[in-house]
Design a protein around this motif. Structure first.
Motif, mmCIF file in Angstrom:
data_model
loop_
_atom_site.group_PDB
_atom_site.id
_atom_site.type_symbol
_atom_site.label_atom_id
_atom_site.label_comp_id
_atom_site.label_asym_id
_atom_site.label_seq_id
_atom_site.Cartn_x
_atom_site.Cartn_y
_atom_site.Cartn_z
ATOM 1 N N TRP A 46 -50.765 47.605 23.115
ATOM 2 C CA TRP A 46 -50.931 47.156 21.768
ATOM 3 C C TRP A 46 -52.554 46.629 20.972
ATOM 4 N N THR A 47 -53.079 45.927 21.345
ATOM 5 C CA THR A 47 -54.107 45.313 20.625
ATOM 6 C C THR A 47 -55.198 46.414 20.902
ATOM 7 N N PHE A 130 -47.383 40.730 17.928
ATOM 8 C CA PHE A 130 -47.979 41.597 16.681
ATOM 9 C C PHE A 130 -49.876 41.293 16.261
ATOM 10 N N TRP A 132 -51.682 43.554 16.338
ATOM 11 C CA TRP A 132 -52.361 44.177 16.215
ATOM 12 C C TRP A 132 -52.574 44.763 14.718
ATOM 13 N N VAL A 133 -51.870 43.778 14.568
ATOM 14 C CA VAL A 133 -51.309 44.232 13.072
ATOM 15 C C VAL A 133 -52.313 43.365 11.494
#
Length: 441
Positions: A46-47, A130, A132-133
């Protein structure tokens, strides 16, 4: 919505959307790179996926700035500026629609590129966090800032050369600041880290285990939002106070940025924590690989134990630049699962590659030949490496010559030469191949 649709048809917004998607997706799908292979890939975690999309802004940001500058010149170049000034519609409201349409098209294109990457991450069952947000929000802010800056330049300097010049300047500044953030680059030695972090893009992701520290992301978000606000104020008002948001954003960001590039990233998810089977350790991110590497790794350590100052344990790194870092802890044998040499290897092949692992202090073929001859000697037979074709016949020829000269010696002399060559490899001092063949004497 009807007003926005009308404005979209009158602007270059659809073309800007198309060009950004073509360049962005073409970059990822048509060119080979680390995003298509290892744990730092655009489509696996994700990141890193979001960070690769931000890295892509080194190409997209100049396009956004150039396209927005071209649009910003519309009123003056069409000869309607004086006529529009007599209408009751305030200039701020009229330019706000143009800014909204251009900014929205750029953001949509960017989000579509991110979505394609994250869709593949979901399909590949990437490890979810989370973290990556916030990088995604910074990327969006960067896109909006590019659109605002371009529109402002176009409105202030409505000249045929404004758009291409703005694009070139954005490209040069972005690339220089991006290179300044690259580890070991010559530019990094001259550009302070706090200045490098003002870049609208980001340096190439190097590890799936880390993400930008919170202070870096917040600082960049403040700076880019301030820059975007200044651009839109210049577009709408052209007053001196338009620079205030950028100044405030800069004043907030610089104290938040770390002074050293080593402090730009952190592992806040625990993905880099070791998972061990005796002396063989891998990261939590690759815990499933432990069952594959544990047996060959222990066998490799047993064979290496006959050499002086032999490593006592194996550790994994996901740092894609590890091989360029030179000597490290002699008690550690560092491996990287994502290396093309270890990827997919099992059993004796994996053991062979682990024995051949060493810092890459030079790109010479003889250096690779020395690594594989040492590994072959420890295993008792000359083994041709799987990637021999990559080097051409020179690698196998060099290996065969060194092997023949080495095996012609008494056992004690063989051991001494192998030990000296491996020591030279690990410390990046001397010529391991010359030590194996006796040419250094």
């Amino acid at each position: 919505m009807s007003v926005l649709r009308t404005e979209a048809r009158r602007t270059i917004a659809p073309w800007l959307l198309f060009v950004l998607l073509a360049v962005g997706l073409g970059f990822f799908f048509l060119f080979s790179g680390p995003w298509s292979r290892d744990a730092v890939a655009w489509n696996l975690q994700w990141t890193p996926s979001v960070l690769w999309s931000r890295y892509l802004l080194s190409l997209l940001w100049p396009i956004i700035v150039c396209g927005a500058a071209l649009q910003g010149m519309r009123d003056r170049r069409s000869g309607m500026e004086e006529l529009l000034a007599t209408t009751p519609l305030p200039v701020g409201r009229r330019t706000a629609k143009v800014g909204l349409v251009i900014g929205l098209s750029a953001v949509v294109a960017y989000l579509l590129i991110v979505a394609v990457g994250l869709g593949q991450v979901i399909a590949n069952d990437g490890r979810f966090t989370f973290t990556w947000v916030l990088p995604l929000l910074v990327g969006i802010a960067s896109v909006v800032a590019g659109a605002a800056v371009g529109l402002a330049f176009g409105r202030l300097l409505p000249h045929p050369l404004t758009a291409p010049t703005a694009g070139v300047v954005a490209l040069v500044v972005g690339v220089v600041l991006q290179i300044a953030g690259e580890r070991g680059s010559s530019v990094q030695q001259t550009v302070p880290n706090r200045i490098a972090l003002l870049s609208p893009t980001i340096s190439q992701p190097r590890s799936a285990l880390v993400e930008p520290v919170l202070a870096v992301s917040i600082g960049q978000l403040c700076w880019l939002l301030g820059l975007a606000a200044t651009g839109f104020l210049v577009l709408a008002a052209r007053r001196w106070f338009a620079v205030l948001p950028a100044v405030v954003g800069l004043a907030v960001a610089l104290p938040l940025f770390p002074a050293s590039a080593a402090d730009n990233f952190t592992d806040s998810t625990g993905a880099g924590k070791p998972v061990c089977d005796g002396p063989v350790c891998v990261t939590t991110l690759h815990a499933e690989w432990l069952s594959t590497v544990a047996g060959p790794g222990k066998d490799a350590l047993t064979l290496l134990a006959k050499l002086p100052a032999a490593p006592t344990h194996i550790v994994e790194t996901t740092d894609s630049e590890y091989v360029s870092h030179g000597p490290g802890d002699p008690s550690e044998l560092v491996v990287r699962r994502d290396s093309y040499l270890l990827r997919g290897a099992t059993g004796r092949d994996l053991e062979y590659e682990i024995l051949a692992s060493a810092p890459s202090c030079s790109g010479a073929v003889t250096g690779s030949a020395a690594r594989y001859v040492i590994a072959s000697w420890l295993l008792g037979d000359l083994i041709t490496p799987p990637d021999a074709d990559h080097y051409g016949p020179s690698l196998t020829t060099s290996m065969r010559d060194a092997w023949t000269k080495l095996r012609a010696l008494p056992a004690s002399e063989q051991l001494a030469r192998v030990a000296a060559a491996r020591q030279a490899q690990q410390t990046c001092s001397g010529d391991p191949y010359a030590l194996l063949t006796g040419a250094s004497r």
